[in-house]
Structure formats: C-alpha cells, structure tokens
Design a protein around this motif. Structure first.
Motif, PDB file in Angstrom:
ATOM      1  N   ARG A  98      80.072  43.501  56.902  1.00  0.00           N
ATOM      2  CA  ARG A  98      79.667  42.628  58.013  1.00  0.00           C
ATOM      3  C   ARG A  98      79.240  41.257  57.482  1.00  0.00           C
ATOM      4  NH1 ARG A  98      81.478  42.673  62.374  1.00  0.00           N
ATOM      5  NH2 ARG A  98      83.172  43.450  61.113  1.00  0.00           N
ATOM      6  N   LYS A 147      78.697  41.572  67.283  1.00  0.00           N
ATOM      7  CA  LYS A 147      77.298  41.350  67.682  1.00  0.00           C
ATOM      8  C   LYS A 147      76.776  40.185  66.836  1.00  0.00           C
ATOM      9  CE  LYS A 147      76.455  46.235  68.756  1.00  0.00           C
ATOM     10  NZ  LYS A 147      75.928  46.218  70.132  1.00  0.00           N
ATOM     11  N   TYR A 309      71.007  44.491  66.972  1.00  0.00           N
ATOM     12  CA  TYR A 309      71.270  45.551  65.998  1.00  0.00           C
ATOM     13  C   TYR A 309      70.392  46.796  66.117  1.00  0.00           C
ATOM     14  CZ  TYR A 309      73.968  41.793  64.025  1.00  0.00           C
ATOM     15  OH  TYR A 309      74.870  40.776  63.859  1.00  0.00           O
ATOM     16  N   GLU A 312      69.553  49.452  63.516  1.00  0.00           N
ATOM     17  CA  GLU A 312      70.196  48.874  62.333  1.00  0.00           C
ATOM     18  C   GLU A 312      69.415  47.682  61.790  1.00  0.00           C
ATOM     19  OE1 GLU A 312      74.051  48.027  63.956  1.00  0.00           O
ATOM     20  OE2 GLU A 312      74.911  49.838  63.085  1.00  0.00           O
ATOM     21  N   TYR A 313      68.428  47.213  62.582  1.00  0.00           N
ATOM     22  CA  TYR A 313      67.619  46.068  62.144  1.00  0.00           C
ATOM     23  C   TYR A 313      67.068  46.300  60.738  1.00  0.00           C
ATOM     24  CZ  TYR A 313      63.617  42.908  61.802  1.00  0.00           C
ATOM     25  OH  TYR A 313      62.716  41.970  61.366  1.00  0.00           O
ATOM     26  N   PHE A 316      69.914  46.095  58.146  1.00  0.00           N
ATOM     27  CA  PHE A 316      70.436  44.743  57.953  1.00  0.00           C
ATOM     28  C   PHE A 316      69.393  43.805  57.351  1.00  0.00           C
ATOM     29  CE2 PHE A 316      74.062  44.536  61.329  1.00  0.00           C
ATOM     30  CZ  PHE A 316      74.793  45.425  60.562  1.00  0.00           C
ATOM     31  N   PHE A 342      75.081  36.180  60.240  1.00  0.00           N
ATOM     32  CA  PHE A 342      75.080  36.748  61.581  1.00  0.00           C
ATOM     33  C   PHE A 342      74.871  35.729  62.696  1.00  0.00           C
ATOM     34  CE2 PHE A 342      73.839  40.009  58.551  1.00  0.00           C
ATOM     35  CZ  PHE A 342      74.743  41.013  58.851  1.00  0.00           C
TER      36      PHE A 342
END
Length: 628
Positions: A98, A147, A309, A312-313, A316, A342
């Motif tokens: 990503r 996202k 996210y 997933e925060y 990431f 991002f």
C-alpha cells in the motif's frame, strides 16, 4: 516433559498459552511493566493470556520480543505458531505494498505512468469537464489507494477529482453510487459539480436528506427500494444521529463513500466521529476530504485515519495520543513518513489559478468612548483571555452586544473560538450603571462606518461584494444600514433555511443583490461565487485559519479566468490603552493567520502535514504585547 509458552490464534484472538507458567509470568515485573498494557481485560482464563484485538501486527512483534527476552532469561521454551508468523508476514507485505503504491503515484514512476494514462483515457471519455493534469493525478491516487485522503487546499477542485474516481469506478462496474457525508452547506456544490462534470453524459439521480423534515420521514425514505437507484446521496453530519442504521444499510461494496470537510469529525470522542466510524466500516472505497487536516495538532489526524483504516490503524500507523498531542522532532518525522503514502495534496498555484492581489488593510482609529470601554474590558477580562477576544470584537462592531451574556449567542461563540468550552464558564455580565449608560449611548462604531463607506465605494464602481462577519447581530446591522443607503443586501447565517439560501445565492449570482453578508461557519464551505464576485471585505474575523481559507476561496478558486483580479479588504480597529499604547486585536489576529497560512503552504511544498498550534498558542501570540 517441561511446559512451554506458545503464542497462537484462537478465534482470531492472539493468545499466550501454557498449562503452568501464566500465573508465574503475571507475577513477574516484565508482565507488569511491559506486557500488561497489551492484555485484554474482557477475557481471562487460568492458563491463557488474551491480548487486545485492536493492537495490530506491529504490537504483535513487540509482544514476541518481550516474551522471547523473558523466556531466554528464565530458560523457558517459547514458540510462535506458524499461523501467527504468517499473519505478521502477510500484514507487512500488504502495508508495504500500500505504501509503495502511494509513493509510486506521487513520484510518477514509469510503472505507474502507464496505468495513469489508461485511467486518464477513461475519465476523459466519461466526463464533460476535463480535469487539470494535477487534479487527474489526485483522482488516480484516490482510485488506486481505495482508501485515502485528499488534503488539497480549499478552492482547488477536490469535488471534481472525486467525480473522476466515480466516473472510472462506475465505468468499470465497481461502484454505482456516491454517499457523501459533509456539512449541509456543501450540498449545493456536490449537486452543481455533478452537472458541470457530467452534463448530459450521466443523469443525476439525487437523494438529499434535507428534503425530509423529521427523523421518521428520513428513515422511511431510506427504507424505500427507490433509494438504491440513486447515484448521489447527500447527508450532513448532524443528520446521522437519528438514521445511522438506515445509512449503514445503504453502504455496500459498490459505494464510493466520501467524507467532505472531514476536519469536522476531528474529536475522537465526539458523536460525529463515532457515527463516521460506524458508517465507514463496510465501505470498500472511502475518500476523506479537507483542506486543513491539522487545525490544531497532529492529534486531529487520528480520527480521520481511523475512519479510513479502522482496526488497521495500529498496523499502518500505531500513533499514541501522547505522541500525537506533543510530538518530538523524531515523532513528527516518523508520523509524516508513515502518513505520506496515504494522502494527496494540491495547491491553487499548481493548478495555475490567478494570484490574488495583495491584501488591502483598512485601519480604523477608534473614538474616545470606544477606547474608554476598551480599557474597562482589559481590566474586567485580564484573567479571561478567551472572553476578552469575543468582547473586544463585539465592542468594535456593536458595543450593545456587551450587555448580553456570551452564552446567549452560542453559535457566535463556537465559531470564534473553535472550542467545546461552555461560554458560561468564561463570562458573566456585571457592569455598573454608569458603564451601561455609556454603552447604551453609542451610535455606530468607527469600524462599522468604515465598512459601510468601503461597500459604497465598491458599489459605485459596479462591483459585487461579500462581507464576512462573525456575529449575527453584525450581519443584520450592516444589512439594515446598506438598505438605508440604497444598496441591496442578502444575508445568510445559521438559521437561514436551505431554500432561502439557494434563493439569496441565485439572486447574488444574477446581480439582483449587490452585497452578500454572511459568516464563515455558515457559508465558507463548497460555495462557488468566483464567477460573479471578486471583492471581499473582512469586517470580523477570528484566528480560525479553516474559516479564513474557506471564506477566501469562495471567490478565489479553480475556474477563474486568466488575469482576473481577486481583492480582500481587512478592517482593523486600533485601540489606545491608558498609557497611550496603540493596540489592534484585528492586526494581531491577521498576522497570526498569515503565519499559519505560511506554515501550511511550506508543508505542502515539502509534502508533509503541518501542525498549526493550539488555541492557547494563538491567544499567547495575540496578547503578547499587551499588558494585562
């Protein structure tokens, strides 16, 4: 056979298992000082240690490191299951991928260029309004990342870039609708921009939550099958409170979910933030839009990243509240490094929007009466600087406002300070009769008269004008005086109905109204007036940079013709203290706003996020030279 410690998954929970060693571990200092913070309080078993679900793979690696050290020192066999090892490896690959995609698009690598050209060809075929090159790259970025955030400055065409994403995804059959959550004032722009971008190439099928007057009607409307045939559904943040479940049911894997002016949900503990998190959970494609991602501190970014996210925060980013609230230089560098892949960001300069003229400052030397009350207010509010700012702004505009408690004007209070404090906590009304008589003896202030004179001058030159205020009282007073001068004025503030707003804006655009008087917290978002107006007067303004930038961009934005001027006028009252020192609150606020704007633009050039400082920082700067 000796017992051992095993880290494994059970029903998607990370668990440390041992038939006899868990109790010993819990008594050890390593557990209390290093491991306990990751352990779940909700689930306990005698021979198992359950870890919190939301902590993410980065913390998994930390947990493994802690247990490995503990096991090595105590001669204990420690095993990590193959499933846990594979999960960590997959998450690392996914996150790296990503990040690689985001950074690749930003650097426009050869590999990315071919994909971009294919994307550009499709959106050019689908859209009547062609995106500028930089807009198209932002649009491609948001599509490819699925996202992501767009932090381009106000007035740079973020809405059109999102419609580019929609045109591509719908062409490919991947989405069939946009669900937009934003301020009510943005609805007109989303509707107008749909027509501008697609014209007759795509029919607008609109659902507007504001068309329904009560919660029952809104819920019923969202339950009808017809709502699923709409391709643009508009909701304001406040409306979600009563229809949360119904909106959640509309959002599926064919929804492009957009949060406009997402800085409005910066408070992680607020109701708006919680609603946004719940709504965004099932969306496959999510875009967060704001021109000012960090109005106060890096902590403002936390909720935005959670919306994109979720759990997933931590994988990431993994930023803690303390790290975001008061980051060290290393933290700032690390935060920006992790966030950079991002978000995309574009300035108006990059889009070749014509430069604005230098600001024109209109100084107003105040009368003896005004200076007398100024010095009284300095004494009264010496230890209450938040209230002092409001009271001085009121004095400049209409001293009779001083006779009412700030709490009677909650909308004005919130707009100035951008705080959740209770106005009753910072103010009280307690003047002697002599002071009340002095206040009641006032006619028009010097600042008020200067504003009227400037409007008359511009009107005599055939120019349309916007006047930006803070107080509703000021809006009404200015409109009343201009009407007496034979100059037609339309007013828009918080309680102005949707239908009335549309009517006033249309009349202003058609030159049926000479002057539009409004405030930034009502009209500074997503309203385009650059085709009919090029002069804006700032009668009242606060240190809220978000409001300043957005209000400026009502008349200075993408679409201005080459060579078109844009002019801002800032009225600045000049007080005189008892010892003869000249002081201008307006000037101090104005200078502070310029500093913040420079910080933001420098950060954009460096492709990082800026932190603009807290309310406390602003107040310290504003009153630095004044003896209180």
């Amino acid at each position: 056979m000796n017992d051992n410690l095993t880290l494994q998954f059970e029903n998607n929970n990370l668990v440390l298992v041992s038939s006899s060693m868990i109790s010993n571990l819990k008594r050890n200092r390593v557990y209390k000082l290093q491991l306990k913070r990751y352990v779940s309080r909700d689930k306990t078993e005698e021979n198992k240690l359950f870890f919190r679900k939301e902590i993410g793979y980065i913390k998994y690696k930390k947990i493994i490191e802690i247990i490995e050290n503990y096991s090595s020192k105590n001669n204990i066999d420690f095993h990590v299951s193959k499933e846990v090892e594979e999960y960590i490896q997959k998450r690392e690959i996914y996150i790296n991928e990503r990040s690689r995609v985001g950074l690749g698009i930003k650097s426009q690598t050869e590999e990315i260029l071919e994909k971009y050209n294919s994307y550009r060809a499709v959106i050019d075929s689908q859209m009547v309004r062609k995106l500028r090159e930089k807009q198209a790259w932002d649009s491609f970025f948001m599509f490819a990342m699925r996202k992501s955030a767009n932090f381009s400055v106000p007035g740079s065409g973020k809405t059109s870039s999102v419609y580019g994403v929609f045109s591509f995804l719908s062409y490919k059959g991947l989405v069939d609708k946009i669900v937009m959550i934003g301020p009510r004032s943005s609805f007109i722009s989303w509707k107008d921009e749909f027509y501008n971008c697609f014209s007759n190439k795509r029919k607008l099928e609109l659902f507007n939550i504001q068309d329904y007057s009560n919660s029952r009607d809104k819920k019923n409307a969202l339950l009808y099958k017809a709502v699923h045939k709409k391709n643009l559904l508009l909701f304001n943040y406040e409306s979600l409170d009563s229809i949360l479940e119904e909106v959640k049911n509309i959002i599926d894997d064919k929804t492009l979910l957009v949060f406009d002016e997402v800085h409005k949900v910066k408070n992680p503990n607020g109701k708006r933030a919680k609603n946004a998190l719940k709504i965004s959970y099932n969306a496959r494609y999510t875009i967060a839009l704001t021109g000012t991602p960090l109005p106060n501190s890096y902590l403002d970014i936390k909720n935005l990243l959670h919306i994109l996210y979720h759990e997933e925060y931590n994988d990431f980013f993994g930023f803690g509240d303390a790290q975001l609230r008061i980051p060290s230089e290393y933290d700032i560098e690390n935060i920006n490094k992790k966030i950079k892949p991002f978000f995309c960001r574009t300035t108006k300069k990059q889009l070749e929007v014509p430069e604005v003229n230098p600001d024109i400052i209109l100084p107003c030397k105040l009368s003896d009466k005004e200076n007398k009350i100024f010095n009284i207010l300095l004494l009264k509010y010496a230890k209450n600087k938040l209230a002092l700012i409001i009271r001085l702004l009121q004095l400049e505009s209409n001293p009779k406002m001083l006779l009412k408690a700030i709490s009677e004007n909650q909308e004005d209070f919130s707009a100035i300070l951008d705080t959740t404090s209770d106005p009753e906590d910072i103010d009280y009304v307690d003047y002697s009769q002599d002071i009340k008589d002095l206040i009641n003896s006032f006619g028009k202030t010097e600042k008020f008269n200067s504003c009227i004179q400037q409007v008359k001058q511009l009107n005599s030159e055939g120019k349309s004008v916007i006047i930006w205020c803070i107080f509703v009282d000021s809006i009404r007073q200015l409109a009343s005086q201009l009407e007496k001068e034979g100059i037609s004025a339309g007013v828009i503030f918080g309680s102005t109905s949707e239908e009335e707003r549309k009517n006033i804006l249309n009349k202003f655009k058609e030159k049926e109204i000479d002057v539009l008087i409004t405030n930034p917290h009502t009209l500074a978002e997503s309203v385009s007036l650059h085709s009919v107006c090029h002069d804006a007067i700032y009668y009242e303004y606060s240190y809220n940079l978000v409001h300043l930038l957005q209000s400026k961009d009502r008349i200075h934005r993408l679409g201005l013709k080459e060579g078109q001027y844009t002019q801002y006028y800032f009225l600045q009252s000049i007080f005189v203290t008892r010892d003869g020192f000249e002081y201008s609150l307006d000037q101090k606020i104005y200078q502070r706003l310029l500093e913040k704007e420079k910080i933001m633009l420098d950060a954009i050039d460096e492709d990082i996020l800026e932190s603009l400082g807290s309310i406390e920082d602003d107040i310290e700067v504003i009153f630095k030279d004044l003896k209180l």
